[in-house]
Design an enzyme around this catalytic site. Structure first.
Site, PDB file in Angstrom:
ATOM      1  CB  ALA A 199       5.146 -37.856  -1.286  1.00  0.00           C
ATOM      2  NE  ARG A 246       9.310 -25.513   3.924  1.00  0.00           N
ATOM      3  CZ  ARG A 246       8.748 -25.181   2.501  1.00  0.00           C
ATOM      4  NH1 ARG A 246       8.935 -23.868   2.278  1.00  0.00           N
ATOM      5  NH2 ARG A 246       8.426 -26.129   1.660  1.00  0.00           N
ATOM      6  CD  GLN A 284       8.474 -38.319  -3.963  1.00  0.00           C
ATOM      7  OE1 GLN A 284       7.838 -37.684  -3.252  1.00  0.00           O
ATOM      8  NE2 GLN A 284       9.334 -37.596  -4.905  1.00  0.00           N
ATOM      9  CG  ASP A 317       1.480 -26.934   0.237  1.00  0.00           C
ATOM     10  OD1 ASP A 317       1.161 -26.901  -1.120  1.00  0.00           O
ATOM     11  OD2 ASP A 317       2.872 -26.774   0.650  1.00  0.00           O
ATOM     12  CG  ASN A 353       5.016 -22.233  -9.382  1.00  0.00           C
ATOM     13  OD1 ASN A 353       4.023 -22.645  -9.908  1.00  0.00           O
ATOM     14  ND2 ASN A 353       6.168 -23.211  -9.081  1.00  0.00           N
ATOM     15  CG  ASN A 409       5.390 -24.271   2.606  1.00  0.00           C
ATOM     16  OD1 ASN A 409       4.990 -25.228   1.895  1.00  0.00           O
ATOM     17  ND2 ASN A 409       5.388 -22.905   1.838  1.00  0.00           N
ATOM     18  NE  ARG A 449     -19.583 -37.900  29.580  1.00  0.00           N
ATOM     19  CZ  ARG A 449     -19.452 -38.840  30.361  1.00  0.00           C
ATOM     20  NH1 ARG A 449     -20.021 -38.714  31.664  1.00  0.00           N
ATOM     21  NH2 ARG A 449     -18.891 -40.108  30.034  1.00  0.00           N
ATOM     22  CE1 TYR A 476     -23.206 -38.736  34.462  1.00  0.00           C
ATOM     23  CE2 TYR A 476     -23.698 -40.557  36.037  1.00  0.00           C
ATOM     24  CZ  TYR A 476     -23.365 -40.196  34.625  1.00  0.00           C
ATOM     25  OH  TYR A 476     -22.896 -41.276  33.783  1.00  0.00           O
TER      26      TYR A 476
HETATM   27  C1  UD1 Z   1       6.606 -25.224  -4.183  1.00  0.00           C
HETATM   28  C2  UD1 Z   1       7.385 -24.849  -5.551  1.00  0.00           C
HETATM   29  C3  UD1 Z   1       7.099 -23.266  -5.602  1.00  0.00           C
HETATM   30  C4  UD1 Z   1       5.869 -22.813  -5.442  1.00  0.00           C
HETATM   31  C5  UD1 Z   1       4.979 -23.385  -4.128  1.00  0.00           C
HETATM   32  C6  UD1 Z   1       3.691 -22.979  -4.283  1.00  0.00           C
HETATM   33  C7  UD1 Z   1       8.961 -26.640  -6.017  1.00  0.00           C
HETATM   34  C8  UD1 Z   1      10.144 -27.035  -6.168  1.00  0.00           C
HETATM   35  N1  UD1 Z   1       8.532 -25.335  -5.693  1.00  0.00           N
HETATM   36  O1  UD1 Z   1       7.367 -24.861  -3.209  1.00  0.00           O
HETATM   37  O2  UD1 Z   1       7.789 -23.013  -6.945  1.00  0.00           O
HETATM   38  O3  UD1 Z   1       5.757 -21.248  -5.491  1.00  0.00           O
HETATM   39  O4  UD1 Z   1       5.266 -24.779  -4.143  1.00  0.00           O
HETATM   40  O5  UD1 Z   1       2.937 -23.189  -3.109  1.00  0.00           O
HETATM   41  O6  UD1 Z   1       8.064 -27.302  -6.588  1.00  0.00           O
HETATM   42  N2  UD1 Z   1       6.028 -33.005  -2.355  1.00  0.00           N
HETATM   43  C9  UD1 Z   1       6.280 -34.459  -2.735  1.00  0.00           C
HETATM   44  N3  UD1 Z   1       7.329 -35.079  -2.873  1.00  0.00           N
HETATM   45  C10 UD1 Z   1       8.671 -34.250  -2.764  1.00  0.00           C
HETATM   46  C11 UD1 Z   1       8.755 -32.956  -2.271  1.00  0.00           C
HETATM   47  C12 UD1 Z   1       7.200 -32.381  -2.361  1.00  0.00           C
HETATM   48  O7  UD1 Z   1       5.162 -34.984  -2.882  1.00  0.00           O
HETATM   49  O8  UD1 Z   1       9.413 -34.918  -2.967  1.00  0.00           O
HETATM   50  C13 UD1 Z   1       4.816 -32.289  -2.256  1.00  0.00           C
HETATM   51  C14 UD1 Z   1       4.629 -31.823  -0.866  1.00  0.00           C
HETATM   52  O9  UD1 Z   1       3.930 -32.811   0.098  1.00  0.00           O
HETATM   53  C15 UD1 Z   1       3.835 -30.456  -1.236  1.00  0.00           C
HETATM   54  C16 UD1 Z   1       4.182 -30.213  -2.642  1.00  0.00           C
HETATM   55  O10 UD1 Z   1       4.819 -31.314  -3.255  1.00  0.00           O
HETATM   56  O11 UD1 Z   1       2.497 -30.827  -1.153  1.00  0.00           O
HETATM   57  C17 UD1 Z   1       5.142 -28.986  -2.605  1.00  0.00           C
HETATM   58  O12 UD1 Z   1       6.205 -29.030  -1.913  1.00  0.00           O
HETATM   59  P1  UD1 Z   1       6.613 -27.992  -0.814  1.00  0.00           P
HETATM   60  O13 UD1 Z   1       7.700 -28.381  -0.130  1.00  0.00           O
HETATM   61  O14 UD1 Z   1       5.409 -27.676  -0.094  1.00  0.00           O
HETATM   62  O15 UD1 Z   1       7.170 -26.965  -1.817  1.00  0.00           O
HETATM   63  P2  UD1 Z   1       7.195 -25.482  -1.602  1.00  0.00           P
HETATM   64  O16 UD1 Z   1       8.615 -25.176  -1.139  1.00  0.00           O
HETATM   65  O17 UD1 Z   1       5.873 -24.895  -1.086  1.00  0.00           O
HETATM   66 MG    MG Z   2       4.553 -25.675  -0.308  1.00  0.00          MG
END
Ligand code: UD1
Ligand code: MG
Length: 449
Positions: free
Chosen positions: A8, A13, A67, A95, A160, A213, A317, A350
């Protein structure tokens, strides 16, 4: 077992109008690879108000939870928590497409056998920038995000991965104790970990957990997925794997050779013993056995039978259907055409909205004039027809079997079998005409040529 995929986020970025989870990687959206790794789980996807419909269409077997506001990764998990019934559940960031389903299953086993409240998948990265760091303290394990890390914590290389197994009961007990981050105001899922007991980690290869990201990270992940796809084809020769682009769903037969810069997309199936030369692009097409596609040809939504030769620089095509032993040469464009066995169109032609029989020879510069400004009209050409060079067939028009169309002819009415169609002005050669012309011009202008 339930698995929650977090999808969500706002993808800030990524600097794109498209949510990062839909960016294309080898013919599939990024999130597809995460869903695929979790195929043995009951999947929940956390979506946002803008992407939930698209996610529902892509993964109709998954439970989609919305969400409404992006208040952080813990808030996202809470959107699905009431729907989780298994004693343990997995959480995976959408991601992180390189994950291996068997690692998640192994993490589950650890949670169950060790009665752990949380198993984290971690990795050691040379450059851990941007990831949450795994910090071991006297009180236990906790995760500290990049934005909140001290210089000392930033030096920690174990990170993590964003893949967790939680004991459902324990998660529910502590999830409301987490306070929003002082830096971002978000509720962090990693902060739940610090509140749980008997935490275990499963360290995996760094290449499996790269998070996307940014567009640069997307390119890196795409390169690794492309490599994995090529590794499936151990009976196909890729002359230069690093410059070969083959989509996830493509099938290729044995002993086929693929030259550099080739791009095979969509649901394409390529037969055995084919040669596909440099820079050719093939999309959603079926190619038979022993087909030779010469450099820089583009083939879209077409069907090519065995032993055909295409290109160089040919453009097939959509809805081009070629029977066996057909030859399509350079600068030939086809569209919605059926071409019978052994027929040839070797140069500058053609062929659109047409049916050609067997053993037809289409001369250089032939054009089916299919469009009258309102609609497309059909050209039908029988077997063994010989079409000379520079012929226009003004559709709708039919040419019977064994007819011969003289070079330079504009065919505007049907031609019966075995007939010669010719529409040229008869030729006259005027003897010494040039001499007289030059003399007249030189006298007029007062200078020699
Ligand atoms: C997150 C972790 C970090 C980890 C990293 C691994 C958190 C706070 N941090 O960071 O510890 O090392 O992933 O790749 O979790 N998302 C939602 N709703 C929200 C926010 C995010 O669904 O409100 C989803 C995003 O779409 C994404 C995932 O959660 O798929 C992670 O969010 P992202 O912003 O990519 O977190 P990172 O900064 O990469
Ligand atoms: Mg991420």
């Amino acid at each position: 077992m339930d698995a929650v995929i977090l999808a969500a986020g706002k993808s800030t970025r990524m600097k794109s109008k498209t949510s990062k989870i839909f960016h294309e990687v080898c013919g599939r959206p990024l999130i597809f690879y995460v869903v695929e790794a979790l195929k043995n789980f009951k999947i929940h996807i956390i979506a946002n108000p803008l992407n939930h419909e698209h996610l529902k269409n892509l993964f109709n077997f998954a439970k989609i939870h919305i969400q409404n506001q992006q208040k952080g990764t813990l808030d996202a998990v809470k959107c699905a928590i009431d729907d989780i019934s298994s004693p343990y559940f997995a959480v995976v960031n959408a991601d992180t497409p390189l994950i291996d389903g068997s690692d998640i299953e192994a993490a589950f086993e650890i949670a169950k056998t060790e009665n752990s409240e949380c198993v984290l998948i971690t990795a050691v990265l040379d450059d851990p920038y941007g990831y949450g760091r795994i910090v071991q303290t006297k009180e236990g394990l906790k995760i500290v995000e990049e934005k909140e890390a001290t210089e000392e914590i930033k030096k920690i290389k174990e990170i993590n991965s964003g893949i967790y197994i939680f004991k459902t009961e324990s998660f529910k007990k502590v999830m409301n104790l987490v306070k929003p981050s002082q830096t971002t105001g978000e509720l962090y899922l990693p902060d739940v970990v610090g509140l749980l007991k008997n935490i275990k980690t499963l360290k995996v290869n760094a290449r499996k957990i790269l998070g996307v990201n940014t567009k640069k990270q997307l390119a890196e992940v795409r390169r690794i997925i492309q490599q994995r796809i090529l590794d499936r084809f151990d009976d196909v020769s890729f002359v230069d794997p690093d410059s070969t682009y083959i989509n996830y769903d493509v099938k290729i037969g044995s002993d086929t050779i693929i030259f550099p810069g080739v791009n095979i997309r969509g649901n394409t199936k390529i037969g055995r013993d084919c040669i596909i030369e440099n820079g050719s692009v093939i999309e959603n097409s079926i190619i038979g056995d022993n087909v030779h596609i010469k450099p820089y040809s583009v083939i879209e939504e077409s069907c090519i039978a065995n032993n055909c030769q295409i290109g160089p620089f040919a453009h097939l095509r959509p809805l081009s259907r070629l029977s066996e032993n057909v030859r399509i040469g350079n600068f030939v464009e086809t569209k919605k055409v059926e071409i019978g066995k052994g027929s040839k169109a070797s140069h500058l032609t053609y062929l659109g909205d047409a049916k050609l029989g067997e053993d037809v020879n289409v001369g250089c510069g032939t054009i089916t004039c299919n469009y009258d400004g309102y609609q497309k009209n059909e050209t039908i050409i029988g077997d063994r027809v010989f079409i000379g060079s520079d012929v226009q067939l003004v559709a709708p028009v039919k040419v019977g079997d064994d007819a011969l169309i003289a070079a330079g002819t504009t065919v505007t009415k049907d031609v019966e079998p075995f007939a010669l169609a010719i529409s040229r002005v008869p030729q006259t050669n005027k003897k010494d005409w040039v001499k007289k012309y030059r003399k007249a011009m030189e006298e007029k202008l007062g200078k020699k040529r």
